[in-house]
Design an enzyme around this catalytic site. Structure first.
Site, PDB file in Angstrom:
ATOM      1  N   SER A  61       1.175  -9.855  -1.463  1.00 22.38           N
ATOM      2  CA  SER A  61       1.026  -8.414  -1.297  1.00 22.38           C
ATOM      3  C   SER A  61       1.013  -7.905   0.128  1.00 22.38           C
ATOM      4  CB  SER A  61      -0.258  -7.976  -2.009  1.00 22.38           C
ATOM      5  OG  SER A  61      -1.329  -8.839  -1.662  1.00 22.38           O
TER       6      SER A  61
ATOM      7  N   LYS B 152       0.781  -1.236   0.000  1.00 21.00           N
ATOM      8  CA  LYS B 152       0.000   0.000   0.000  1.00 21.00           C
ATOM      9  C   LYS B 152       0.819   1.297   0.000  1.00 21.00           C
ATOM     10  CE  LYS B 152      -4.442  -1.329   0.140  1.00 21.00           C
ATOM     11  NZ  LYS B 152      -5.480  -0.826  -0.789  1.00 21.00           N
TER      12      LYS B 152
END
Lengths: 300, 300
Positions: free
Chosen positions: B284, B37
């Site tokens: 991720s 992010k």
């Protein structure tokens, strides 16, 4: 395809903050077979004569050397027999079998496994590859120290866990400018006792850090550790677990307990004189059964 | 100190064997804050005017964007308010607080959290940073695609999981030569429904992959996904768990469930036309509570 990987060196701000210095993690659990062992073992197998290879190979191991010898033998098409003992990791035995090795677990403890090894070696005429106590294995492991200094020349201290002493000996050879600190659980201190006595001393190792459960340190590894001034630190089982959880939660690494002792020692403040230093911690393996990992993660 | 890391690309022989191709894992769980992010969020924060920064920032998030916005605000000394909802990860809320953010969890579900966000934004005059649906955020995430192609120019397919679609949009922008496959759990398919309808569709997401529980895909992310031909694949909760266990046991990565969906899709044979291909799977994030990890690891 390469048979060995260059593993990443990762910064851990949180671990550095824990001892007031800079911490880097050598993520050697990402090495082929899930531990540092192939570095030395592949060098040893490459050094064997054609005749020695044709006789097949035999080794004895708590598990990670088993996987590395089996892996190397698969690459070189050498027949491989691994002696482990009851209570060693099923996952590690399965990994060795997965590479095509035969695994013998008749022995009831590490000491008996070394006796069983001699018996099977004599009966079969196989070539013995020692899991750690061999100058060529130590030299092979030294690539880990060299990689660390190439990637972080500012390294002052390298912290790693010890079973028979192969890893820390290799680090001391490969990174002669750095302090090397060997961390062992109190229940599995073959290297610590060997260093205190000045010669190999047999112990009855018992620790959740199964990779470190060597029944005796090596003569070669002890000599290298004395010559190079390798330091010795003991920690508790709870320190091992805390290191394991830290690596999982903060460093996002699925290390095995035996690879978390160095981290646990730093977190517990048991490695002397590291404040303000650049410290590399070797996360040396990741072969842990999920049910054991789950039990440690749940404990908190 | 760098505010973003270049994360390693790791080969997984075992995963490649599972689909008959070559598999590489982009270990983005090792990114700062434990997820991808900050790539997009830091770009967005850097684009704000001094006046916008002085008003403070507000965002809404299932948790990983919360941590990234809080981290970026701490670096730039911007006051930060994060809206999450009941049932979001305590660990992720604590991480955002750890960076100095205020966390509001009055809302009872993702849909209500977006309403709560509007209410608090209007009441406080803070500058809204969208967790994914912003061209600058998408552009920031595109660095992930560029890094993958720099490190492995032979990449043909990139598989990643999707919540609101920010990650897969960024990958499609950064790696225009590769197929991008978006994987979602059947219980949390905001992007899939949005692509089918041609516009954002509200869903009631419910998956163990908490990071993917976006209530709606973005208008910007949908547009990018359509323009760039991003493919959509749905998997089961069991596929997510299998991906999680594989990453732990074989890749030695402490991924979170929401980062394991792509791996799970490949293991389940649900990504079409990958045989013989070079496939990069983005892992991720790694922000999972140890008790949740323990429960998944124990299940096998």
């Amino acid at each position: 395809m390469t048979s060995l990987l260059r593993t990443p060196l990762l910064r851990s701000t949180t671990l550095g903050a824990a001892f007031g210095g800079t911490a880097l993690l050598k993520a050697e659990l990402l090495q082929k077979t899930g531990s540092f062992k192939p570095r030395g073992i592949l060098a040893k197998l490459a050094s064997l004569s054609t005749e020695e290879k044709q006789k097949g190979v035999i080794t004895v191991s708590a598990g990670n050397a088993a996987g590395a010898v089996a892996y190397g033998c698969a690459l070189e098409r050498i027949d491989c027999l691994v002696v482990m003992w009851q209570g060693t990791s099923d996952l590690k035995a399965a990994a060795a079998r997965g590479y095509g090795a035969t695994v013998d677990r008749e022995a009831s403890d590490p000491g008996q496994a070394f006796a069983r090894l001699e018996e099977l070696r004599d009966a079969t005429g196989r070539t013995f590859v020692h899991p750690f106590d061999d100058p060529i294995v130590i030299e092979g492991h030294s690539s880990l120290g060299r990689e660390i200094l190439e990637d972080a020349p500012e390294t002052e201290v390298i912290v790693a866990q010890a079973g028979g002493g192969g890893l820390v000996s290799g680090l001391a050879v490969g990174a002669p400018g750095a302090r090397v600190v060997a961390v062992e659980p109190e229940g599995s201190q073959a290297l610590h006792e060997g260093l205190a006595a000045g010669h190999p001393v047999e112990v009855q190792p018992e620790s959740i850090a199964d990779a470190l459960n060597a029944p005796v340190a090596g003569a070669h590894t002890l000599r290298v550790c004395v010559e190079r001034g390798v330091e010795s630190v003991l920690i508790t089982e709870d320190d091992v677990r805390a290191g394991f959880r830290f690596l999982y939660e903060r460093a996002k690494l699925a290390a095995e307990p035996g690879a978390a002792a160095g981290t646990g020692a730093l977190l517990a403040g048991k490695v002397p004189d590291v404040e303000g230093r650049t410290v590399v911690v070797v996360v040396s393996g990741g072969n842990v059964a999920p049910e054991i990992a789950a039990a440690i993660l749940k404990e908190e």
